[in-house]
Design a protein around this motif. Structure first.
Motif, short mmCIF file in Angstrom:
data_model
loop_
_atom_site.label_atom_id
_atom_site.label_comp_id
_atom_site.label_asym_id
_atom_site.label_seq_id
_atom_site.Cartn_x
_atom_site.Cartn_y
_atom_site.Cartn_z
N MET A 1 0.95 -1.19 -0.05
CA MET A 1 0.11 0.03 -0.13
C MET A 1 0.83 1.17 -0.15
O MET A 1 2.11 1.02 0.24
N ASP A 2 0.25 2.45 -0.33
CA ASP A 2 1.14 3.79 -0.30
C ASP A 2 1.09 4.23 1.04
O ASP A 2 0.44 3.66 1.87
N ASP A 3 2.13 5.23 1.32
CA ASP A 3 2.39 6.05 2.40
C ASP A 3 0.99 6.60 2.95
O ASP A 3 0.79 6.43 4.12
N ARG A 4 0.20 7.27 2.26
CA ARG A 4 -1.13 7.95 2.64
C ARG A 4 -2.10 6.84 3.07
O ARG A 4 -2.72 6.95 4.12
N ALA A 5 -2.28 5.72 2.32
CA ALA A 5 -3.16 4.57 2.94
C ALA A 5 -2.64 4.01 4.28
O ALA A 5 -3.55 3.70 5.20
N TYR A 6 -1.34 3.98 4.34
CA TYR A 6 -0.76 3.19 5.49
C TYR A 6 -0.94 4.43 6.69
O TYR A 6 -1.30 3.95 7.88
N ALA A 7 -0.84 5.43 6.48
CA ALA A 7 -0.90 6.58 7.64
C ALA A 7 -2.52 6.58 7.95
O ALA A 7 -2.67 6.63 9.05
N ASP A 8 -3.57 6.59 7.05
CA ASP A 8 -4.78 6.48 7.39
C ASP A 8 -4.94 5.33 8.26
O ASP A 8 -5.73 5.20 8.96
N LEU A 9 -4.47 4.26 7.74
CA LEU A 9 -4.82 2.90 8.81
C LEU A 9 -4.19 3.11 10.21
O LEU A 9 -4.64 2.90 11.13
N VAL A 10 -2.97 3.76 10.17
CA VAL A 10 -2.37 3.93 11.36
C VAL A 10 -3.01 4.94 12.41
O VAL A 10 -3.49 4.69 13.56
N ALA A 11 -3.69 6.05 11.75
CA ALA A 11 -4.41 6.80 12.54
C ALA A 11 -5.75 6.29 12.98
O ALA A 11 -6.23 6.45 14.16
N LEU A 12 -6.23 5.39 12.06
CA LEU A 12 -7.73 4.73 12.52
C LEU A 12 -7.34 3.82 13.83
O LEU A 12 -8.06 3.74 14.71
N CYS A 13 -6.18 2.97 13.84
CA CYS A 13 -5.93 2.08 14.86
C CYS A 13 -5.51 2.73 16.06
O CYS A 13 -5.86 2.36 17.13
N GLN A 14 -5.02 4.11 15.77
CA GLN A 14 -4.57 4.94 17.13
C GLN A 14 -5.80 5.42 17.69
O GLN A 14 -5.76 5.60 18.95
N PHE A 15 -7.18 5.38 17.09
CA PHE A 15 -8.21 5.96 17.65
C PHE A 15 -9.03 4.64 18.39
O PHE A 15 -9.93 5.04 19.29
N LEU A 16 -8.63 3.34 18.17
CA LEU A 16 -9.25 2.27 18.48
C LEU A 16 -8.80 1.66 19.77
O LEU A 16 -7.41 1.84 19.86
N PRO A 17 -9.39 1.09 20.58
CA PRO A 17 -8.82 0.37 21.64
C PRO A 17 -8.13 -0.67 21.05
O PRO A 17 -8.46 -1.40 20.24
N GLY A 18 -6.92 -1.34 21.93
CA GLY A 18 -6.40 -2.32 21.49
C GLY A 18 -4.70 -1.91 20.99
O GLY A 18 -4.50 -0.82 21.29
N PRO A 19 -4.03 -3.09 20.75
CA PRO A 19 -2.66 -2.93 20.24
C PRO A 19 -2.50 -2.50 18.84
O PRO A 19 -2.82 -3.06 17.99
N ALA A 20 -2.16 -1.14 18.99
CA ALA A 20 -2.07 -0.41 17.58
C ALA A 20 -1.55 -0.86 16.48
O ALA A 20 -1.82 -1.29 15.31
N SER A 21 -0.20 -1.33 16.68
CA SER A 21 0.76 -1.86 15.63
C SER A 21 0.20 -3.35 15.36
O SER A 21 0.29 -3.71 13.82
N SER A 22 -0.34 -4.18 16.18
CA SER A 22 -1.04 -5.36 15.75
C SER A 22 -2.01 -5.24 15.07
O SER A 22 -2.36 -6.10 14.08
N GLN A 23 -2.89 -4.13 15.38
CA GLN A 23 -4.17 -4.03 14.48
C GLN A 23 -3.74 -3.55 13.14
O GLN A 23 -4.41 -3.88 12.38
#
Length: 397
Positions: A43-65
């Motif tokens: 995936m590209d950088d922007r899509a990856y950053a979108d995914l990282v931002a989403l997982c930071q908002f959610l409960p749980g282990p962000a990197s594993s998510q």
């Protein structure tokens, strides 16, 4: 939907990450970006950053998510489970072995290796911040959002600071970036999660929080009590990593299941292994006085602490993928992405830099790692080996 990869491909990619990803969740995101975004181009950088931002908002282990979601996008549910298993099992197995009495690294050589791994994490995170900043903060407005997010993440306690930085990024994006990016096309392919399945996952998440405590009281089962304690820990922590430690301590130390000395010993061992810090749960489940203990206890604790984060992620993915194409949502995500750069920059300073760089020798070793990644395009695993060897040299100087 048609998948672009295979379960085996995902498993092997994440297995390599699982045995080389030292340094905690922020460093893991750097390893993921280096291998899966830059090298493999999944995936590209922007899509990856979108995914990282989403997982930071959610409960749980962000990197594993993030890894779970990348595996899901690449090869379906089998790919998601393969990514989770391959990234998690190496550290979990090592920690269960340690719980069973395996000798930990010791002496000057062992200490040097561990110090070198901390130092190389500085280079990995710096490389991630540098690369993502060039893509996600291309103008003054987004660079300003990143700086404000960095300040908030540094000045406020870990979880409130990160969530506050992301919230400020979203609001700033809505105000400042209305005329920003064009609608995304194929930056982030649909994850193929039916909405009915997503709603079901959210219901299971809520039921887990409500039903497990009731079952614990009704059955008196140690195994159910163990699952309840670790499920709650995984469900109530945002960002993962070290933030989960107070919840784990409350769940197993204050209840008398694990002694404070054993808890701290296991935590030290968790710092010495690659992979997510949430695998500390495997150690605690193995040594707990409640539940079956050993491999069975480790399995219950490990599954229970990761499950809520994955349920929430599956529950929001199909809705998020649809709404992110709206102009206001794109503006909000643009601000959140810029804030992610600031949050990563804050983590680069503390705890990554402040913990690892204790003098000129470690600083030189971190600079070598950064140059290897940026100028020589060396793979992250090779830089890890250089860092481990360099750490031994630094420890004798």
């Amino acid at each position: 939907m048609q998948r672009t990869g295979s379960v085996g491909e995902v498993f092997l990619a994440f297995l390599r990450l699982g045995v080389t990803s030292f340094g905690g969740p922020v460093a893991h995101l750097g390893y993921f970006r280096d291998d899966l975004v830059v090298r493999r181009r999944w995936m590209d950088d922007r899509a990856y950053a979108d995914l990282v931002a989403l997982c930071q908002f959610l409960p749980g282990p962000a990197s594993s998510q993030v890894g779970f979601a990348i595996g899901l996008q690449r090869a379906g549910l089998g790919g998601a489970l393969a990514a989770f298993a391959a990234f998690t099992l190496p550290s979990a197995v090592l920690l269960v072995a340690f719980a069973a009495g395996a000798a930990a690294l010791g002496g000057p050589v062992g200490g040097g290796v561990l110090g070198g791994l901390k130092i190389v994490a500085v280079a990995i995170v710096a490389h991630a911040v540098w690369g993502m900043a060039r893509t996600l903060t291309p103008d003054a407005r987004r660079a300003g959002i990143a700086v404000v997010a960095l300040a908030l993440a540094l000045l406020l306690p870990a979880a409130p600071g990160q969530l506050g930085a992301l919230a400020v990024g979203v609001v700033a994006g809505l105000v400042l970036l209305r005329d920003g990016d064009s609608p995304p096309e194929n930056e982030l392919p649909p994850f193929g999660v039916p909405r009915a399945v997503a709603v079901g996952c959210l219901l299971v998440f809520v039921l887990g929080l409500v039903v497990l405590p009731l079952l614990t009281v009704a059955t008196g089962s140690g195994a159910v009590a163990l699952a309840d304690a670790f499920f709650r820990s995984g469900a109530l922590v945002f960002g993962g990593g070290h933030v989960v430690l107070p919840l784990l301590q409350s769940g197993v130390v204050q209840t008398g299941w694990v002694s404070p000395e054993t808890f701290l010993t296991g935590y030290a061992a968790a710092q010495a292994v690659p992979g997510p810090l949430f695998t500390f749960a495997a150690f605690l489940g193995a040594v707990s006085d409640v539940g079956p203990g050993g491999f069975a206890g480790a399995g219950i604790a490990l599954a229970a602490i990761f499950l809520p984060g994955f349920l929430v992620l599956l529950g929001v993915l199909p809705f998020w993928d649809a709404v992110r194409r709206r102009p206001r949502v794109r503006a909000a995500m643009g601000g959140a992405n810029a804030a992610v750069v600031g949050i990563l920059g804050a983590a680069l300073y503390s705890p990554v830099f402040t913990t690892a760089i204790t003098g000129p020798g470690p600083l030189v070793l971190a600079a070598i790692g950064f140059v290897l990644l940026t100028a020589f395009k060396a793979p992250a695993w090779a830089v890890v080996l250089v860092g481990a060897a360099g750490g031994v040299v630094v420890s004798f100087t």
